[in-house]
Scaffold this motif. Structure first.
Motif, mmCIF file in Angstrom:
data_model
loop_
_atom_site.group_PDB
_atom_site.id
_atom_site.type_symbol
_atom_site.label_atom_id
_atom_site.label_comp_id
_atom_site.label_asym_id
_atom_site.label_seq_id
_atom_site.Cartn_x
_atom_site.Cartn_y
_atom_site.Cartn_z
ATOM 1 N N SER A 84 0.829 -1.217 0.000
ATOM 2 C CA SER A 84 0.000 0.000 0.000
ATOM 3 C C SER A 84 0.853 1.253 0.000
ATOM 4 O O SER A 84 0.539 2.234 -0.674
ATOM 5 C CB SER A 84 -0.919 0.035 1.219
ATOM 6 N N ALA A 85 1.923 1.228 0.780
ATOM 7 C CA ALA A 85 2.774 2.415 0.886
ATOM 8 C C ALA A 85 3.577 2.670 -0.377
ATOM 9 O O ALA A 85 3.873 3.819 -0.712
ATOM 10 C CB ALA A 85 3.708 2.267 2.082
ATOM 11 N N SER A 86 3.919 1.620 -1.107
ATOM 12 C CA SER A 86 4.757 1.799 -2.292
ATOM 13 C C SER A 86 3.960 1.810 -3.596
ATOM 14 O O SER A 86 4.515 2.138 -4.651
ATOM 15 C CB SER A 86 5.814 0.699 -2.360
ATOM 16 N N PHE A 87 2.688 1.487 -3.562
ATOM 17 C CA PHE A 87 1.855 1.469 -4.766
ATOM 18 C C PHE A 87 1.522 2.911 -5.145
ATOM 19 O O PHE A 87 0.778 3.582 -4.438
ATOM 20 C CB PHE A 87 0.580 0.658 -4.501
ATOM 21 N N ARG A 88 2.089 3.420 -6.210
ATOM 22 C CA ARG A 88 1.936 4.817 -6.607
ATOM 23 C C ARG A 88 1.513 4.927 -8.073
ATOM 24 O O ARG A 88 2.331 5.225 -8.933
ATOM 25 C CB ARG A 88 3.243 5.578 -6.413
ATOM 26 N N LEU A 138 -9.320 4.985 -0.592
ATOM 27 C CA LEU A 138 -8.770 3.731 -1.092
ATOM 28 C C LEU A 138 -7.549 3.268 -0.306
ATOM 29 O O LEU A 138 -7.231 2.089 -0.289
ATOM 30 C CB LEU A 138 -8.413 3.858 -2.580
ATOM 31 N N GLY A 139 -6.832 4.211 0.297
ATOM 32 C CA GLY A 139 -5.659 3.839 1.074
ATOM 33 C C GLY A 139 -4.392 3.696 0.247
ATOM 34 O O GLY A 139 -3.453 3.040 0.664
ATOM 35 N N ILE A 140 -4.367 4.309 -0.924
ATOM 36 C CA ILE A 140 -3.161 4.342 -1.751
ATOM 37 C C ILE A 140 -2.917 5.797 -2.152
ATOM 38 O O ILE A 140 -3.827 6.615 -2.117
ATOM 39 C CB ILE A 140 -3.276 3.448 -3.006
#
Length: 187
Positions: free
Chosen positions: A73-77, A105-107
């Protein structure tokens, strides 16, 4: 993802983000042998599950995957471009979509910019000639150049730094929901 300032296009972009995240999550989950669980979650009728829902479901079913999903989630850009902007509100749509995507969505997508409405695009299509050749100084070409420069700059950098994703809306206080500093004035 390229979107335009219409409600259906914005909704389709959110769904695209969810579908691409689900595919990325599937690659992460396949390694653990829990892919069937994710396939069942994805095959439910209606909208595709949001990344927050995917992470919550995987965390409950396989707690050992919770940390891997948080990293995803943290790296999905995903990258975002807003096309055919006509008015100031259309130009602000990209930032609003980034904020809404982070919150719901949390991204955290990366906004590359917008391309303004330009009648020269229609003229170049009508003539069957490339826009960049026919009207190199048009607004659309300038906007496109800025986006390409941002893309080239992002390619030259290393992988994007993971962003901290805020908690789900139900878990946020009013300052977090309104995205304001707790010491902000009443205005």
């Amino acid at each position: 993802a390229v979107t335009v300032a219409t409600p259906d296009a914005v909704e389709a972009t959110y769904r695209l983000f969810c579908a691409v995240y689900l595919s990325s999550a599937r690659r992460t989950v396949v390694r653990s042998g829990r892919a069937q669980f994710l396939d069942d979650l994805a095959s439910r009728p209606g909208r595709p599950p949001t990344p927050r829902q995917v992470n919550r479901a995987i965390g409950e079913a396989a707690p050992e995957l919770g940390e891997a999903m948080a990293r995803l989630s943290a790296s999905f850009r995903p990258q975002l471009i807003v096309n055919q902007t006509r008015i100031k509100a259309d130009e602000a749509l990209g930032e609003a979509m980034v904020s809404a995507t982070i919150r719901w969505l949390g991204i955290a997508p990366h906004l590359l910019g917008g391309i303004g409405w330009d009648d020269n695009v229609w003229l170049s299509l009508r003539r069957g000639l490339p826009l960049l050749v026919e009207f190199p100084r048009s607004r659309a070409c300038r906007d496109l150049e800025l986006i390409v420069r941002r893309l080239m700059n992002s390619d030259s950098r290393e992988l994007p730094t993971p962003l901290p994703i805020p908690p789900a809306t139900e878990e946020q206080n009013l300052y977090e929901l309104l995205e304001i500093y707790p010491g902000a004035s009443e205005e």
